[in-house]
Design a protein around this motif. Structure first.
Motif, PDB file in Angstrom:
ATOM      1  N   GLN A   3       0.883   1.626   8.226  1.00  0.00           N
ATOM      2  CA  GLN A   3       2.206   1.564   6.854  1.00  0.00           C
ATOM      3  C   GLN A   3       2.273   0.529   5.958  1.00  0.00           C
ATOM      4  O   GLN A   3       1.835  -0.482   5.947  1.00  0.00           O
ATOM      5  N   LEU A   4       2.561   1.408   5.367  1.00  0.00           N
ATOM      6  CA  LEU A   4       2.772   0.558   3.664  1.00  0.00           C
ATOM      7  C   LEU A   4       4.448   0.482   2.700  1.00  0.00           C
ATOM      8  O   LEU A   4       4.602   2.267   2.787  1.00  0.00           O
ATOM      9  N   VAL A   5       4.874   0.160   2.753  1.00  0.00           N
ATOM     10  CA  VAL A   5       6.124  -0.181   2.510  1.00  0.00           C
ATOM     11  C   VAL A   5       6.985  -0.793   1.680  1.00  0.00           C
ATOM     12  O   VAL A   5       6.523  -2.025   1.247  1.00  0.00           O
ATOM     13  N   HIS A  33      -9.062  -2.156  -0.202  1.00  0.00           N
ATOM     14  CA  HIS A  33      -8.818  -2.614  -1.456  1.00  0.00           C
ATOM     15  C   HIS A  33      -7.563  -1.038  -2.104  1.00  0.00           C
ATOM     16  O   HIS A  33      -6.908  -0.566  -1.049  1.00  0.00           O
ATOM     17  N   MET A  34      -6.955  -2.448  -2.848  1.00  0.00           N
ATOM     18  CA  MET A  34      -5.218  -1.811  -2.712  1.00  0.00           C
ATOM     19  C   MET A  34      -4.685  -1.406  -4.428  1.00  0.00           C
ATOM     20  O   MET A  34      -5.556  -2.025  -5.366  1.00  0.00           O
ATOM     21  N   ALA A  97      -3.764   2.452  -0.493  1.00  0.00           N
ATOM     22  CA  ALA A  97      -5.060   0.930  -0.122  1.00  0.00           C
ATOM     23  C   ALA A  97      -5.989   2.487   0.397  1.00  0.00           C
ATOM     24  O   ALA A  97      -5.655   3.468   0.752  1.00  0.00           O
ATOM     25  N   THR A  98      -7.654   1.637   0.448  1.00  0.00           N
ATOM     26  CA  THR A  98      -8.152   2.438   0.612  1.00  0.00           C
ATOM     27  C   THR A  98      -9.371   1.861   1.637  1.00  0.00           C
ATOM     28  O   THR A  98      -9.554   0.097   0.890  1.00  0.00           O
ATOM     29  N   ASP A 108      -7.081   6.238   1.777  1.00  0.00           N
ATOM     30  CA  ASP A 108      -6.122   6.129   3.098  1.00  0.00           C
ATOM     31  C   ASP A 108      -4.646   6.431   3.479  1.00  0.00           C
ATOM     32  O   ASP A 108      -4.543   6.937   4.116  1.00  0.00           O
ATOM     33  N   TYR A 109      -4.574   5.768   2.500  1.00  0.00           N
ATOM     34  CA  TYR A 109      -2.614   5.093   3.267  1.00  0.00           C
ATOM     35  C   TYR A 109      -1.507   5.167   1.889  1.00  0.00           C
ATOM     36  O   TYR A 109      -2.207   4.243   1.323  1.00  0.00           O
TER      37      TYR A 109
END
Length: 120
Positions: A3-5, A33-34, A97-98, A108-109
């Motif tokens: 999860q990315l918040v 990688h962001m 995010a990868t 990915d996310y």
């Protein structure tokens, strides 16, 4: 369950600053990688800043000198410091995010997005 918040969006006057945060949970942050993307109404989503696993950063031309992306692998957090904001920066900003262990072909996310509005 990665999860990315995101947080930190809001309303700011032109020339002002905001600092966006993205907290990652459920994954191996240090191998991601962001990136920060943004999408304005009627426009395609675009990548505005990226940062590699060792802190190497890149930006689109329109934000160079104004935005700074950073990360802390221990805190599992990525930030986007936005200075000298302009009206054209108004958009929903997304953290992405990868996983560099994977095929590295796409994001990915995704985070849920945070609204940034810059007024004149």
């Amino acid at each position: 369950q990665v999860q990315l918040v995101e947080s930190g969006g809001g309303l700011v006057q032109a020339g002002g600053s905001l600092r966006l945060s993205c907290v990652v949970s459920g994954g191996t942050f240090s191998r991601y990688h962001m990136a920060w993307y943004r999408q304005a109404p009627g426009k395609q989503r675009e990548s505005v800043a990226t940062i590699g696993i060792r802190g190497n950063a890149a930006y689109i031309s329109s934000v160079k000198g104004r935005f700074t992306i950073s990360r802390d692998n221990e805190q599992e957090t990525v930030w986007l410091q936005m200075d000298d904001l302009k009206s054209e920066d108004t958009a929903v900003y997304f953290c992405a995010a990868t996983d560099m262990v994977g095929p590295r072909s796409s994001v990915d996310y995704w985070g849920q997005g945070t609204q940034v509005t810059v007024s004149s």
